[in-house]
Enzyme design. Structure first.
Site, short mmCIF file in Angstrom:
data_model
loop_
_atom_site.label_atom_id
_atom_site.label_comp_id
_atom_site.label_asym_id
_atom_site.label_seq_id
_atom_site.Cartn_x
_atom_site.Cartn_y
_atom_site.Cartn_z
N LYS A 84 4.26 5.16 11.53
CA LYS A 84 3.30 6.26 11.34
C LYS A 84 3.72 7.36 10.37
CE LYS A 84 5.09 8.96 15.22
NZ LYS A 84 4.75 9.75 16.42
N SER A 124 -6.33 7.52 13.01
CA SER A 124 -5.78 8.72 12.39
C SER A 124 -6.79 9.37 11.46
CB SER A 124 -4.53 8.35 11.59
OG SER A 124 -4.14 9.39 10.72
N TYR A 148 0.06 3.98 4.93
CA TYR A 148 -0.19 4.26 6.35
C TYR A 148 -1.69 4.42 6.61
CZ TYR A 148 -0.71 6.96 10.62
OH TYR A 148 -1.12 7.41 11.86
N LYS A 152 -4.45 1.93 8.80
CA LYS A 152 -5.37 2.36 9.85
C LYS A 152 -6.81 2.02 9.48
CE LYS A 152 -2.47 4.34 12.77
NZ LYS A 152 -2.27 3.82 14.14
#
Length: 334
Positions: A84, A124, A148, A152
């Site tokens: 993350k 996110s 990242y 997602k």
């Protein structure tokens, strides 16, 4: 319900485990401990006065995940497992796609084989990319500026396709903004392996003398004090959001995405001054140049969470900082 938490020993997973267990759910953790500590299991036992089952495994081990789902008669999964750190994802995109995207595919294959079709996904606000307007609602255009965020985004798109392909699936994606703080006991909190990447743990490290000073990346943004503004949410509010999401998704088929934030922003200097107040420590900082990809402000519109889930954040910035300080003192002595 019997609920499997992938990445359940991590920061958000451990706090959610507490809330779910105290609400009467049977919680099973699955974690490979790549970015969490095994000692959290004993601390969870102290908080809950019972042992939570924990399967040490990588979520990419499809057969073992499927066996866990069957052995514990799991009704629903909350999927936290994944890497993350935005900066690290730019340097290690293969690892991020392998852990996050491949890991989710593995989990979905296991869920399909075990006939478990209820999922809460840890998404996110990075899926919104650079904000085109504020506050950001769920209809904001979707994009990503790093590996990242793209991981997602890919996962959300996969989950949407799965829900379309089979009407039995019940899936909710929670788009987190900036989780901070710790459990009121001070026994669990944000405890990454290696150096912290997030603002509040860095501030806490300065407060206890682990870091000589805090680096602030840019003080010339078009904000109230020139520093970046973000929507910080207490981790226990976030954990309560998962409880509310689980209650909703078990009775609603299909796919939906919901923002989880407070609905307003705080600047870096706001966080520093509040942390100084609750800790009684001076937070020395140094202004550095802006980092590539950073933006001035980002905060959520949270009406959908309130209307759909019956949830809203209740903790203020002072509570976020004081709980972090309590956790930092515990972890510094441990």
């Amino acid at each position: 319900m019997n609920i499997l938490l992938t990445g359940g020993a991590g920061y958000i997973g451990s706090h959610t485990a507490v809330v779910l267990s105290q609400a009467g759910h049977e919680v099973v953790l699955l974690d490979n401990f790549c970015n969490s500590q095994k000692s959290v299991l004993g601390r969870l036992q102290k908080i809950l006065d019972k042992v939570l089952p924990c399967v040490e495994a990588d979520v990419r081990d499809t057969a073992l995940v499927a066996k866990t789902l069957q052995d514990y008669k799991i009704d629903a999964v909350i999927h936290f497992a994944g890497l993350k750190a935005v900066g690290e994802s730019v340097e290690k995109p293969i690892e991020y796609y392998a852990n996050n995207v491949q890991g989710t595919i593995s989990l979905l294959e296991a869920m399909k084989s075990a006939n478990v079709k209820t999922l809460v996904f840890s998404s996110s606000a990075t899926v919104y990319g650079n904000p085109q307007y504020l506050p950001i609602d769920e209809n904001h255009p979707i994009s990503a500026t790093n590996a990242y965020g793209r991981s997602k985004l890919h996962i959300e798109e996969m989950l949407k396709d799965i829900a379309i392909s089979n009407s039995e699936w019940k899936i909710i994606c929670l788009r987190y903004f900036n989780p901070v703080g710790a459990h009121e006991s001070g026994l669990i909190g944000e405890d990454p392996n290696g150096l912290p990447n997030n603002l509040m743990p860095c501030i806490a490290h300065v407060a206890v003398g682990k870091f000589p000073y805090l680096k602030i990346y840019g003080n010339d943004y078009p904000t109230i004090d020139g520093t970046g503004v973000r929507d910080y949410i207490h981790v226990m509010d976030l954990a309560d959001g998962h409880l509310a999401a689980l209650a909703y998704v078990r009775n609603h088929k299909g796919w939906v995405a919901v923002n989880i934030g407070t609905g307003h922003g705080a600047s870096v200097l706001d966080i520093i001054s509040t942390y100084e107040f609750v800790s009684g420590q001076e937070i020395i900082f140094q202004i550095e140049g802006r980092r590539n990809g950073d933006i001035a402000s980002c905060y959520a519109k949270v009406d959908k969470a309130r209307n759909l889930l019956g949830w809203q954040a209740k903790y203020n910035l002072e509570k976020m900082c004081s709980s972090s300080w309590l956790w930092q003192n515990f972890s510094n002595k441990a």
